[in-house]
Design a protein around this motif. Structure first.
Motif, mmCIF file in Angstrom:
data_model
loop_
_atom_site.group_PDB
_atom_site.id
_atom_site.type_symbol
_atom_site.label_atom_id
_atom_site.label_comp_id
_atom_site.label_asym_id
_atom_site.label_seq_id
_atom_site.Cartn_x
_atom_site.Cartn_y
_atom_site.Cartn_z
ATOM 1 N N ASP A 49 8.562 -2.573 2.056
ATOM 2 C CA ASP A 49 7.813 -3.765 1.658
ATOM 3 C C ASP A 49 6.342 -3.429 1.442
ATOM 4 O OD1 ASP A 49 7.428 -6.767 1.445
ATOM 5 O OD2 ASP A 49 6.150 -6.339 3.171
ATOM 6 N N LEU A 50 5.768 -2.587 2.294
ATOM 7 C CA LEU A 50 4.369 -2.194 2.138
ATOM 8 C C LEU A 50 4.161 -1.436 0.835
ATOM 9 C CD1 LEU A 50 3.361 -1.041 5.741
ATOM 10 C CD2 LEU A 50 2.466 -3.006 4.484
ATOM 11 N N VAL A 51 5.105 -0.562 0.493
ATOM 12 C CA VAL A 51 5.004 0.202 -0.754
ATOM 13 C C VAL A 51 5.041 -0.740 -1.950
ATOM 14 C CG1 VAL A 51 6.197 1.842 -2.254
ATOM 15 C CG2 VAL A 51 5.918 2.358 0.182
ATOM 16 N N ARG A 85 4.297 -3.872 -2.106
ATOM 17 C CA ARG A 85 3.058 -4.661 -2.156
ATOM 18 C C ARG A 85 1.914 -3.823 -2.726
ATOM 19 N NH1 ARG A 85 2.514 -9.175 1.653
ATOM 20 N NH2 ARG A 85 4.538 -9.674 2.570
ATOM 21 N N ALA A 86 1.844 -2.547 -2.307
ATOM 22 C CA ALA A 86 0.776 -1.669 -2.787
ATOM 23 C C ALA A 86 0.887 -1.457 -4.294
ATOM 24 C CB ALA A 86 0.840 -0.326 -2.054
ATOM 25 N N VAL A 87 2.110 -1.254 -4.778
ATOM 26 C CA VAL A 87 2.321 -1.048 -6.211
ATOM 27 C C VAL A 87 1.857 -2.271 -6.998
ATOM 28 C CG1 VAL A 87 4.080 -0.761 -7.999
ATOM 29 C CG2 VAL A 87 4.186 0.621 -5.915
ATOM 30 N N LYS A 88 2.205 -3.470 -6.523
ATOM 31 C CA LYS A 88 1.804 -4.696 -7.217
ATOM 32 C C LYS A 88 0.285 -4.846 -7.281
ATOM 33 C CE LYS A 88 6.006 -7.334 -6.208
ATOM 34 N NZ LYS A 88 6.581 -8.493 -5.468
ATOM 35 N N LEU A 89 -0.392 -4.285 -6.252
ATOM 36 C CA LEU A 89 -1.851 -4.382 -6.201
ATOM 37 C C LEU A 89 -2.540 -3.210 -6.894
ATOM 38 C CD1 LEU A 89 -2.249 -5.591 -2.500
ATOM 39 C CD2 LEU A 89 -2.637 -6.947 -4.572
ATOM 40 N N GLY A 90 -1.723 -2.294 -7.436
ATOM 41 C CA GLY A 90 -2.284 -1.137 -8.115
ATOM 42 C C GLY A 90 -2.876 -0.108 -7.178
ATOM 43 N N GLU A 93 4.497 -7.580 14.706
ATOM 44 C CA GLU A 93 3.977 -8.824 14.153
ATOM 45 C C GLU A 93 2.840 -8.549 13.181
ATOM 46 O OE1 GLU A 93 1.601 -12.649 15.944
ATOM 47 O OE2 GLU A 93 3.329 -11.893 17.070
ATOM 48 N N THR A 94 1.962 -7.622 13.552
ATOM 49 C CA THR A 94 0.839 -7.279 12.678
ATOM 50 C C THR A 94 1.329 -6.665 11.378
ATOM 51 O OG1 THR A 94 -0.589 -6.871 14.592
ATOM 52 C CG2 THR A 94 -1.269 -5.897 12.492
ATOM 53 N N VAL A 95 2.260 -5.730 11.490
ATOM 54 C CA VAL A 95 2.755 -5.026 10.304
ATOM 55 C C VAL A 95 3.489 -5.970 9.358
ATOM 56 C CG1 VAL A 95 4.294 -3.191 9.505
ATOM 57 C CG2 VAL A 95 2.895 -2.834 11.548
ATOM 58 N N GLU A 96 4.272 -6.880 9.914
ATOM 59 C CA GLU A 96 5.094 -7.743 9.080
ATOM 60 C C GLU A 96 4.336 -8.968 8.563
ATOM 61 O OE1 GLU A 96 8.567 -8.676 11.335
ATOM 62 O OE2 GLU A 96 9.485 -6.708 11.039
ATOM 63 N N GLN A 97 3.394 -9.480 9.353
ATOM 64 C CA GLN A 97 2.735 -10.731 8.976
ATOM 65 C C GLN A 97 1.314 -10.550 8.465
ATOM 66 O OE1 GLN A 97 3.114 -13.702 12.062
ATOM 67 N NE2 GLN A 97 5.219 -13.120 12.539
#
Length: 262
Positions: A70-72, A74-79, A36-40
Motif C-alpha cells: 500500500d505504501l508503494v 501511494r508513493a507511485v501515485k504521488l510521483g 496504527e501509525t503505519v496504516e493510518q
C-alpha cells in the motif's frame, strides 16, 4: 512485524525501522511507529518522503505484509520514486528445519481465540495442504498495542500488554479443533499423531527447533517469541533425517513419521 521505529528527517532522511536499533548508530532520535501509525498515518510518512529520503525497515522481507505494498502504491501515485532492498523472512528461513521449501502449500495464520470467537477456517487450509502432500507454515498471532473492547468504545488510548502466541498454544487450539471435528462425525486429516515442527526466534543465536507429534507440540517449551509452527505433509527421506535432529522423542517420531514418506 509492523512495530517500527523512525528517525527524524533532519538533513537527509526519515527511517522507519523495526526492532531495537541504537540511536547512536544512526545519530538520530528514534520515534516508535506502530501498526496504527503505519496504516493510518501513511500520508504523513509520504509527505516527509517528498522532501527528503525515507527508508522504511521491517522485520523480514518488505513485502511480507500488504501494508507495505500500500505504501508503494501511494508513493507511485504521488510521483515519489522508491527502491526495494529485500531481506530474509520466516517464509524462506523456515527451511532451516530441513523441510524443502517447494513442498510447502498455502501459509496460514493462527489467531488467539477468545471466549466468544474461535475461528477454525485456517484448519481447512492445513487439511487441504496435507491432502495434497504439502507442508503448512502456520504464522502465530501477535497482539501489540491492542485495546480492550471497553477502552476502544470509550476512545481511550490505553493498550493491553503485548502477547505473542507460542507453539504450544497454537498446538492446543489445533487439538481442540480436531476434537470438535470428531464430535461432528468427521475424522480429520490432521490428528494428534501428525508430525509437526515448532520454531522459535529463527535467525537469532538462540533459535530453537523441535519436531514431534502435534500432541507433543502442545507441551514443548521453546522460550520467548517469535514462534512458528509447521504441520507436515508427505516427507522425503532426507526431510525425515533432518527432522530427527530436532525430535523431542525419537521413538514416537519414528512410529508416526514414516506413515507419510514420499
Amino acid at each position: 512485524t509492523e512495530e517500527s521505529k523512525t528517525l527524524g528527517c533532519g538533513i537527509a532522511s526519515v527511517i522507519f525501522v523495526s526492532g531495537l536499533i541504537s540511536e547512536e548508530f544512526y545519530g538520530k532520535e528514534l520515534i516508535l511507529a506502530d501498526r496504527e501509525t503505519v496504516e493510518q498515518e501513511a500520508d504523513g510518512i509520504l509527505k516527509e518522503a517528498d522532501v527528503c529520503d525515507v527508508a522504511f525497515l521491517v522485520v523480514g522481507d518488505p513485502f511480507g505484509a500488504t501494508t507495505h505494498s500500500d505504501l508503494v502504491l501511494r508513493a507511485v501515485k504521488l510521483g515519489i520514486p522508491y527502491k526495494i532492498i529485500h531481506n530474509a523472512s520466516i517464509m524462506n528461513a523456515v527451511g532451516c528445519c530441513g523441510l524443502q521449501l517447494y513442498s510447502f502449500g498455502e501459509t496460514v495464520s493462527i489467531v488467539f481465540w477468545t471466549d466468544t470467537w474461535k475461528p477454525e477456517s485456517f484448519f481447512d487450509k492445513i487439511e487441504k495442504n496435507r491432502q495434497n502432500g504439502m507442508h503448512t507454515l502456520c504464522l502465530l498471532d501477535i497482539k501489540v498495542r491492542e485495546q480492550s473492547l471497553e477502552n476502544l468504545m470509550k476512545g481511550r488510548k490505553i493498550y493491553e500488554p503485548p502477547r505473542y502466541m507460542s507453539v504450544n498454544q497454537a498446538a492446543e487450539q489445533l487439538l481442540a479443533i480436531i476434537q470438535n471435528r470428531r464430535l461432528q462425525g468427521e475424522e480429520p486429516e490432521v490428528t494428534e499423531n501428525t508430525i509437526c515442527v515448532g520454531l522459535a526466534r529463527v535467525g537469532a543465536l538462540d533459535q530453537k527447533i523441535a519436531s514431534g507429534t502435534l500432541q507433543q507440540m502442545s507441551t514443548v517449551e521453546l522460550g520467548g517469541p517469535l514462534h512458528s509452527l509447521i504441520v507436515t505433509g508427505t516427507m522425503h527421506p532426507l526431510e525425515l533425517e533432518m527432522l530427527k535432529l530436532f525430535t523431542v522423542d525419537s521413538s514416537s517420531f519414528e512410529n508416526n513419521a514414516f506413515q507419510r514418506t514420499a
